[in-house]
Design an enzyme around this catalytic site. Structure first.
Site, PDB file in Angstrom:
ATOM      1  N   SER A 113     113.601   1.836  12.766  1.00  0.00           N
ATOM      2  CA  SER A 113     113.145   2.585  11.872  1.00  0.00           C
ATOM      3  C   SER A 113     114.174   2.467  10.502  1.00  0.00           C
ATOM      4  CB  SER A 113     113.173   4.065  12.386  1.00  0.00           C
ATOM      5  OG  SER A 113     112.697   4.895  11.411  1.00  0.00           O
ATOM      6  N   HIS A 114     114.474   3.389  10.445  1.00  0.00           N
ATOM      7  CA  HIS A 114     115.722   3.744   8.918  1.00  0.00           C
ATOM      8  C   HIS A 114     116.850   2.985   9.313  1.00  0.00           C
ATOM      9  CE1 HIS A 114     116.200   6.888  11.644  1.00  0.00           C
ATOM     10  NE2 HIS A 114     117.196   7.229  11.252  1.00  0.00           N
ATOM     11  N   ASP A 277     110.800   3.892   4.686  1.00  0.00           N
ATOM     12  CA  ASP A 277     111.544   3.141   5.458  1.00  0.00           C
ATOM     13  C   ASP A 277     111.419   2.096   6.096  1.00  0.00           C
ATOM     14  OD1 ASP A 277     110.006   4.104   7.135  1.00  0.00           O
ATOM     15  OD2 ASP A 277     111.558   4.802   8.741  1.00  0.00           O
ATOM     16  N   ASP A 279     110.195   0.908   8.915  1.00  0.00           N
ATOM     17  CA  ASP A 279     108.944   0.581   9.495  1.00  0.00           C
ATOM     18  C   ASP A 279     107.943   1.482   8.945  1.00  0.00           C
ATOM     19  OD1 ASP A 279     110.106   2.860  10.428  1.00  0.00           O
ATOM     20  OD2 ASP A 279     109.092   2.876  12.435  1.00  0.00           O
ATOM     21  N   ASP A 281     107.200   4.659   8.236  1.00  0.00           N
ATOM     22  CA  ASP A 281     106.525   6.002   8.720  1.00  0.00           C
ATOM     23  C   ASP A 281     107.189   7.039   7.994  1.00  0.00           C
ATOM     24  OD1 ASP A 281     108.954   5.746  10.049  1.00  0.00           O
ATOM     25  OD2 ASP A 281     108.118   6.155  12.188  1.00  0.00           O
ATOM     26  N   ARG A 282     108.244   6.748   7.290  1.00  0.00           N
ATOM     27  CA  ARG A 282     109.058   7.907   6.762  1.00  0.00           C
ATOM     28  C   ARG A 282     108.685   7.869   5.073  1.00  0.00           C
ATOM     29  NH1 ARG A 282     115.024   9.420   8.734  1.00  0.00           N
ATOM     30  NH2 ARG A 282     114.304   9.379  11.009  1.00  0.00           N
ATOM     31  N   LYS A 376     103.798   9.320  12.110  1.00  0.00           N
ATOM     32  CA  LYS A 376     103.947   9.889  10.688  1.00  0.00           C
ATOM     33  C   LYS A 376     103.680   8.565   9.823  1.00  0.00           C
ATOM     34  CE  LYS A 376     108.919   9.594  11.255  1.00  0.00           C
ATOM     35  NZ  LYS A 376     109.365   9.413  12.532  1.00  0.00           N
TER      36      LYS A 376
HETATM   37  C1  G16 Z   1     112.494   9.357  14.788  1.00  0.00           C
HETATM   38  C2  G16 Z   1     111.437  10.482  15.253  1.00  0.00           C
HETATM   39  C3  G16 Z   1     111.323  11.788  14.591  1.00  0.00           C
HETATM   40  C4  G16 Z   1     112.534  12.466  14.264  1.00  0.00           C
HETATM   41  C5  G16 Z   1     113.849  11.343  13.783  1.00  0.00           C
HETATM   42  C6  G16 Z   1     114.929  11.803  13.812  1.00  0.00           C
HETATM   43  O1  G16 Z   1     111.966   8.866  13.491  1.00  0.00           O
HETATM   44  O2  G16 Z   1     110.216   9.925  15.165  1.00  0.00           O
HETATM   45  O3  G16 Z   1     110.374  12.475  15.096  1.00  0.00           O
HETATM   46  O4  G16 Z   1     112.583  13.487  13.552  1.00  0.00           O
HETATM   47  O5  G16 Z   1     113.500  10.232  14.762  1.00  0.00           O
HETATM   48  O6  G16 Z   1     115.476  12.121  15.077  1.00  0.00           O
HETATM   49  P1  G16 Z   1     116.975  12.451  15.528  1.00  0.00           P
HETATM   50  O7  G16 Z   1     117.365  13.652  14.804  1.00  0.00           O
HETATM   51  O8  G16 Z   1     116.890  12.707  17.004  1.00  0.00           O
HETATM   52  O9  G16 Z   1     117.755  11.169  15.175  1.00  0.00           O
HETATM   53  P2  G16 Z   1     112.165   7.620  13.110  1.00  0.00           P
HETATM   54  O10 G16 Z   1     111.617   7.373  11.864  1.00  0.00           O
HETATM   55  O11 G16 Z   1     113.630   7.192  13.081  1.00  0.00           O
HETATM   56  O12 G16 Z   1     111.282   6.915  14.119  1.00  0.00           O
END
Ligand code: G16
Length: 543
Positions: A113-114, A277, A279, A281-282, A376
């Site tokens: 992800s990010h 981000d 991938d 989704d953000r 998302k």
């Molecule tokens: C993932 C999850 C999200 C979550 C985020 C942060 O996002 O899909 O639902 O809100 O992590 O999670 P944490 O607070 O446990 O670090 P992404 O965009 O990283 O896949």
């Protein structure tokens, strides 16, 4: 086909977190690490014999190598078809769409992800089920259980499959169908939104800047915003995906998307700015001189969604993660629809979306989406914003100010303390857990505690219970602070502190968020002693 059965043994640290397994890239590249985890996924979902899976990732370092391994393991385990994004690229929402559109048995998405990418940074892998959404806790538990007793994995030896060109290829008895990663997703967006209205907005002198942060959304944003909707060439910046995201953090927040923030607060700021981000989704939304928090963005999108064709008939319900601000709750109340509060993690929205109980979902962590996929979706949020602005013809700042006047403003901020030693982070959480039941009725740093609990979620659809989802403290006057440990980091523990306060007086709605939240921030430190115990003067990241 030369199928090899390779003997192996359990490797520690393969427990999936908030969103699949995320580790340092070098850990993933270690002997048997990727193979063990992939075989555990296959075994955890009951095998892949005769199945079709979508495979793609965000293009980060090790993406293509890992895909070649996954394809060889799919073939060895009897899968009939792999549908792969060209060059191994698929944004997370595009993968979710393909799983649903093609009716596959799920998919494997390669992304952290990010988190930054590169040989010394992060890599990740997650399985999404046939509904297109991240595996439920029940499935991830099975996958994890297999990682602890695995004895062998299957793989075929052979040449790499050519995934640089589209078309059908074969790997043993399995078909590898390489597809254009953008086409199906762009068609879906065109179905949901009023592209003519957005084209009208963009041809009226309304300017936009979309920062793809050198990540996977670049080709999607170019194709949709510039080529289909007519945004000026160059409206999408940092549009070529790179294995290390140009050396940056592909995290769309005011800190890591500073380049965009500066542009949006500069003298020649475009009317609308957005970023996505690693991938895709953000999302981050910025107006001219006006940053929109993810919680406010969710509330504004929910309040105005009926301006877009896909949501014209109204929303069935709204869902937000527990730490997300309650701004959207008052929108739901006004619309007379249910608002669900779920644990952090998009996977928890899946049942509500599948059951038709929620149409729009969102999280404070820059995620918003709807029932069009089961992830998302960054570009979806951008397009819904543009669709709304095309109808309203108002500056973003005005739209937000009007929203606050109508619904009140939830001042909101998240403070992150990163790479805290894990034992210390757990001890700080335990200390608060132990004392929380005695707090209601007492004062903490001058604020009266009304209630305190540890969030536990009872899924209204399947009855499953998820415990230990964050410590919550409510103060008299509408303030709240939540503490939880992140489930996506790869180094030590990240303590997240979510701070919120509702303001209903219109004359007090234009303060700086940190100032407006100062008394609660002080109470948060008194409760948690994070700064005192870690020796830090403040959080590493403030959003
Ligand atoms: C993932 C999850 C999200 C979550 C985020 C942060 O996002 O899909 O639902 O809100 O992590 O999670 P944490 O607070 O446990 O670090 P992404 O965009 O990283 O896949």
């Amino acid at each position: 086909m030369d199928i090899q059965t390779v003997e192996t043994g359990p490797i520690n640290g393969q427990k999936p977190g908030t969103s699949g397994l995320r580790k340092k890239t070098k850990v993933f590249m270690g002997p048997h690490f990727l193979e063990n985890y992939v075989q555990s996924i296959f075994d955890g979902i009951g095998g892949v014999s005769g199945k079709t899976l979508i495979v793609g990732g965000d293009g980060r370092y090790f993406n293509e190598r890992a895909i070649q391994v996954i394809l060889r393991m799919m073939a060895a385990n009897g899968a009939s078809r792999a549908i792969v994004g060209q060059n191994g690229l698929l944004s997370t929402p595009a993968a979710s769409n393909l799983i649903r559109k093609r009716g596959t048995d799920g998919g494997l998405i390669l992304s952290a992800s990010h988190n930054p990418g590169g040989p010394d940074e992060d890599f990740g892998l997650k399985y999404n089920g046939p509904n297109g959404g991240p595996a439920s806790e029940g499935v991830t538990d099975k996958i994890f259980a297999r990682t602890t007793d695995i004895t062998s994995y299957k793989i075929v030896e052979g040449e790499d499959v050519d995934i640089a060109s589209t078309g059908d290829k074969t790997l043993g008895d399995m078909v590898v169908e390489v597809i254009d990663p953008v086409a199906d997703y762009a068609a879906l967006m065109e179905n949901l939104f009023d592209f003519d209205a957005i084209k009208g907005l963009l041809s009226s002198g309304f300017t936009i800047s979309f920062d793809a942060m050198h990540a996977v959304t670049g080709p999607y944003a170019k194709a949709i915003l510039e080529h289909r909707l007519g945004a000026a060439e160059g409206s999408v910046v940092n549009a070529t995906p790179s294995p290390d995201f140009g050396g940056g953090h592909p995290d769309p927040n005011p800190i890591w998307a500073k380049e965009l923030m500066d542009r949006m607060h500069g003298p020649d700021a475009p009317d609308f700015g957005a970023a996505s981000d690693g991938d895709g989704d953000r999302n981050m939304i910025v107006g001219k001189g006006c940053y929109v928090t993810p919680s406010d963005s969710l509330a504004v999108l929910a309040a105005n969604a009926t301006l877009a064709p896909a949501y014209r008939d109204g929303l069935k319900g709204i869902a937000r993660s527990m730490p997300t601000s309650a701004a959207v709750d008052r929108v739901a109340e006004k619309l007379g629809i249910d608002c669900y509060e779920t644990p952090t993690g998009w996977k928890f929205f899946g049942n509500l979306l599948d059951a038709g109980r929620a149409t729009i979902c969102g999280e404070e962590s820059a995620g918003t989406g709807s029932d069009h996929v089961r992830e998302k979706d960054g570009l979806w949020a951008v397009l819904l914003w543009l669709n709304i602005l095309a109808q309203k013809r108002q500056p973003v700042a005005q739209l937000i100010a009007d929203h606050w006047t109508q619904f009140g403003r939830n001042y909101y901020s998240r403070h992150d303390y990163e790479a805290v030693e894990s034992d210390l982070a757990n001890r700080l959480m335990d200390d608060m857990r132990t004392k929380m039941s005695d707090l209601p009725g007492t004062e903490v740093a001058g604020l009266k505690v009304e209630a305190a609990d540890e969030f536990s979620y009872n899924d209204p659809v399947d009855g499953s219970v998820s415990k230990n989802q964050g410590l919550r403290f409510y103060f008299e006057g509408g303030g709240r602070v939540v503490f939880r440990l992140s489930g996506t980091g790869t180094e030590g523990a990240t303590i997240r502190v979510y701070i919120e306060r509702l303001e209903l007086d219109p004359s007090a709605m234009q303060q700086d968020a940190q100032e407006a939240l100062a008394p609660i921030i002080k109470a948060a430190e008194t409760l948690s002693r994070i700064r005192a115990e870690t020796g830090r003067s403040g959080p590493d990241v403030v959003t």
